[in-house]
Design an enzyme around this catalytic site. Sequence first.
Site: not given
Length: 527
Positions: A189, A195, A247-248, A333, A364, A492
């Site tokens: 965005k 990253e 973003g999400r 978030e 399990h 950040k």
Amino acid sequence: MWTELKAKAAAVADRHMLDLFEADPDRANRFSAQTGDMRLDYSKTNLDDDTRDQLLALADAADWQAKRDAMFAGAPINQTEGRAVLHTALRNLDGGAVMVDDADVMPGVLDTLARMRSYADAVRGSDITDVINIGIGGSDLGPAMAAQALAPYHDGPRVHFVSNVDGAHIADTLRGLDAKTTLVIVASKTFTTIETMTNARTARAWMKDHGGDPSAQFAALSTNMEKTADFGIPAERVFGFEDWVGGRYSMWGPIGLSVMIAVGPKAFDAFLRGGQAMDRHFCAAEGVENMPLMHALVGMWHRQVLGHATRAVLPYDQRLALLPAYFQQLEMESNGKSVTMDGKPVAVESGPVVWGAPGTNGQHAFYQLIHQGTDVIPCEFMIAAQGHEPELRHHHDLLVANCLAQSEALMRGRSLDEARAKVADKFTGDELERQAAHRVFPGNRPSVTLAYPLLDPETLGMIVALYEHRVFVEGVILGINSYDQWGVELGKELATALQPVVEGTESADSKDGSTRGLVAFIHRHRD
Ligand code: F6P
């Protein structure tokens, strides 16, 4: 209102859900919400009519309907950033105008969607064999989750997702790919995320070094046209969106391009239609009929009223393996905040920890704690009536049986008497007591189950939109802004400051003792 709800919860804490079913033969129907072919069963909880009414009153007191309408109408409800929240416009396929600052955003949305469709078709008809989506957080989790969920619909190039700045991620992904037939999509965005930009530069260098042509084989998905141009991606391969898409919440638009390339524009449209169907339901259904509203209220009953700190998302669907991680970002978030819109402390606990893994695998691994641990973990099961492998029907029957058995076991439990009876043929006396105690299940543990016919694109769209709206309702009741994420900033900033310290070009002297010690350890143990 919270106090009343908590008092009510305390008063009924010892009540067993099985007694609620006993008293009301229609409980399963009356405590389920239905839209289209989707059913949300929340009858295996300790909710009764009174508590449900109280929760509905809580939502009404928060004016959730007016706030919902404001969101859909493009009001700047993301108040800390002064932005509208309009991911719903991205799936407003045949809907009317949506106004932001007196301008209709729909022509732009539909134009970008049309460009995405023709680009996706072009890629699908070309020599491209592999597509790498480079992004992180909302620019990765949504498309990665959906690409896996819709595997039966894949008929385009293979898609890969690189998110972590850990070089292992891109190195492992690039190994074995042909740079001449790979398309790299840089999804960000902001187009500044460290990253993503680091991975994008590494991918570009790899492509150049291995005979590919980055000037032709890179596309970008972003709101930042300046930065995409600086990176060298021509405008015709940039798919833009506006800052009113969080973003999400962004997989419905350009951020979903990798999914569209994998499954084709038609299937992607069906995904959008599913989201739109849930929007319509959310805007039209009243009270207990409203699935996102009820999903939110049941979740708040467990988190804010009963104080259960975590929530397990347990899709009995291997292809939804990434859904818990996707919902984790969506919920945590959005609603992991300590202050309300006006900067005052929130009155109750914020959103829960969301975690989970697909069934039956989790059974399990960690279900032991869910069944017998000291903490109550409300569980959210998901199950399709049918799988995509009709020839493996017996697998699906087993999957369904296991899913239903888990919610039944959580509710029913096993008493000490029943446990004794289980082992009475093997042990006697004190040893019988000791062995029986280990086999007791407290039971009366809550779960909800979301059931649907088949995990097709439309259903996936409905599921994602259901959870988005649930998060919205929770945020409204908490009085927080679900659409900012200031909590990610500090880490950040400190990482940027620490980079030269780690590289060894700056001293760690100004850092705390622990950080200094860890930096020294890292330096001692590298070449
Ligand atoms: O750091 C959090 C975050 O801003 C998320 O909200 C977002 O989804 C992610 O980073 C990626 O951001 P971008 O799409 O701008 O690269």
